[in-house]
Design a protein around this motif. Sequence first.
Motif, PDB file in Angstrom:
ATOM      1  N   VAL A 177     -45.476  42.443  -2.272  1.00  0.00           N
ATOM      2  CA  VAL A 177     -46.663  42.376  -1.413  1.00  0.00           C
ATOM      3  C   VAL A 177     -46.769  43.638  -0.567  1.00  0.00           C
ATOM      4  N   GLU A 178     -45.650  44.059  -0.001  1.00  0.00           N
ATOM      5  CA  GLU A 178     -45.629  45.276   0.816  1.00  0.00           C
ATOM      6  C   GLU A 178     -46.006  46.500  -0.018  1.00  0.00           C
ATOM      7  N   THR A 179     -45.436  46.580  -1.220  1.00  0.00           N
ATOM      8  CA  THR A 179     -45.744  47.694  -2.123  1.00  0.00           C
ATOM      9  C   THR A 179     -47.218  47.724  -2.488  1.00  0.00           C
ATOM     10  N   LEU A 180     -47.757  46.572  -2.848  1.00  0.00           N
ATOM     11  CA  LEU A 180     -49.156  46.492  -3.263  1.00  0.00           C
ATOM     12  C   LEU A 180     -50.105  46.802  -2.110  1.00  0.00           C
ATOM     13  N   ASP A 181     -49.796  46.299  -0.928  1.00  0.00           N
ATOM     14  CA  ASP A 181     -50.666  46.547   0.219  1.00  0.00           C
ATOM     15  C   ASP A 181     -50.726  48.047   0.521  1.00  0.00           C
ATOM     16  N   ALA A 182     -49.579  48.695   0.492  1.00  0.00           N
ATOM     17  CA  ALA A 182     -49.551  50.142   0.750  1.00  0.00           C
ATOM     18  C   ALA A 182     -50.268  50.911  -0.351  1.00  0.00           C
ATOM     19  N   ALA A 183     -50.078  50.472  -1.609  1.00  0.00           N
ATOM     20  CA  ALA A 183     -50.708  51.161  -2.737  1.00  0.00           C
ATOM     21  C   ALA A 183     -52.227  51.029  -2.682  1.00  0.00           C
ATOM     22  N   LEU A 184     -52.728  49.841  -2.338  1.00  0.00           N
ATOM     23  CA  LEU A 184     -54.178  49.647  -2.266  1.00  0.00           C
ATOM     24  C   LEU A 184     -54.783  50.409  -1.085  1.00  0.00           C
ATOM     25  N   ALA A 185     -54.056  50.478   0.026  1.00  0.00           N
ATOM     26  CA  ALA A 185     -54.544  51.255   1.171  1.00  0.00           C
ATOM     27  C   ALA A 185     -54.628  52.741   0.797  1.00  0.00           C
ATOM     28  N   HIS A 186     -53.627  53.220   0.067  1.00  0.00           N
ATOM     29  CA  HIS A 186     -53.618  54.608  -0.397  1.00  0.00           C
ATOM     30  C   HIS A 186     -54.769  54.851  -1.382  1.00  0.00           C
ATOM     31  N   TYR A 187     -54.975  53.919  -2.265  1.00  0.00           N
ATOM     32  CA  TYR A 187     -56.065  53.974  -3.258  1.00  0.00           C
ATOM     33  C   TYR A 187     -57.426  54.109  -2.568  1.00  0.00           C
TER      34      TYR A 187
END
Length: 386
Positions: free
Chosen positions: A228-238
Amino acid sequence: MADAAGNDTRTARRVLIAADKFKGSLTAVQVAERVTTGLRRVVPGLEVEALPVADGGDGTVAAAVAAGFERREMRVAGPLGHEVTAAFALRGGTAVVEMAEASGLQRLPSGVFAPLTASTYGSGELLRAALDAGARTIVFGVGGSATTDGGAGMLSALGARFLDEDGEPVPPGGGGLAGLARVDLSGLDARVSAVELVLASDVDNPLTGPKGAPAVYGPQKGASPDDVETLDAALAHYAKVLEAAVGARAAEYAAAPGAGAAGGIGFGALILGARFRPGIEVMLDVLGFAPALERASLVITGEGSLDEQTLHGKAPAGVAAAARAAGKEVVAVCGRLALTAQALEKAGVRRAYPLTEAEPDVAKCIADAGPILERVAERIARDLLA
């Protein structure tokens, strides 16, 4: 009641069945069939009109087909990249595309989850097929997804390119977006900007944050707390990288209601220019609910579980609200009832008839939902129609 000549003066009842699926037991079409059978056992010849409904999630294409749309099938990429047979619905210039057909949880092998790598590419292929079919309006129903890629896969299928520092495509899925360096939208299918694209969803979450797609829905797709932490950071970066391609509105879209729908595919749809509307409102319009409602004297709605979630944009709540506004009586059928009589009344439902009243054994209710629902419908007929 009879007049002096012995004629029956009661107004003929006409029932409209506008229920969603009982997930895991009956499709919306089967719910309507079983309720009709039960009602007519008690009131032979009863006028019944069936209009299966959906809120944009899985079952949306089936509801459209039941309402007279043409079913179009094609082979597309499933969430793991393997080909699956998926469908969209078409009538005139309107297409109904259901992302779960291509990218839904039901497309994963039993017990298999891929929270970091599942892709919405197949959903983009369905949208492209709707464009190829000449659709001028596309209702894009989202929900029930296996994915959390922010719609990047969908956009890729429509011609967008998501590149890393070396100019190579990033891996599929939300996890791969952590390595995103540049977005190239120059190859995006120009036809998308010429159609009316409606994002139909029953959730209004933003893309990221405590109420975002990874935090709220990631665990349902097998995401661990670290995922969840990885995905949240990745989507924010996206979303941040997309600002270079589309400007400040990328940040506005990321925070907008519906951006977090179906693993963030809502965000991707907003980037395409989609207009967000509650799924059930859209579908009632598309399915022709208003004229059917006008013909009815009693409306029967429902879904597998009537609970607090039902009250927040689910199909039965939308049906009940529209029926109440038209002054029509509404009752509901369900497998499980977790709402008080007061909550039902506030939603516009006179009474709910759960399967568990007819059969207390929950396992039997799930396994034998059809015959039990017929018995429940008989009871409705005796209470309200006979």
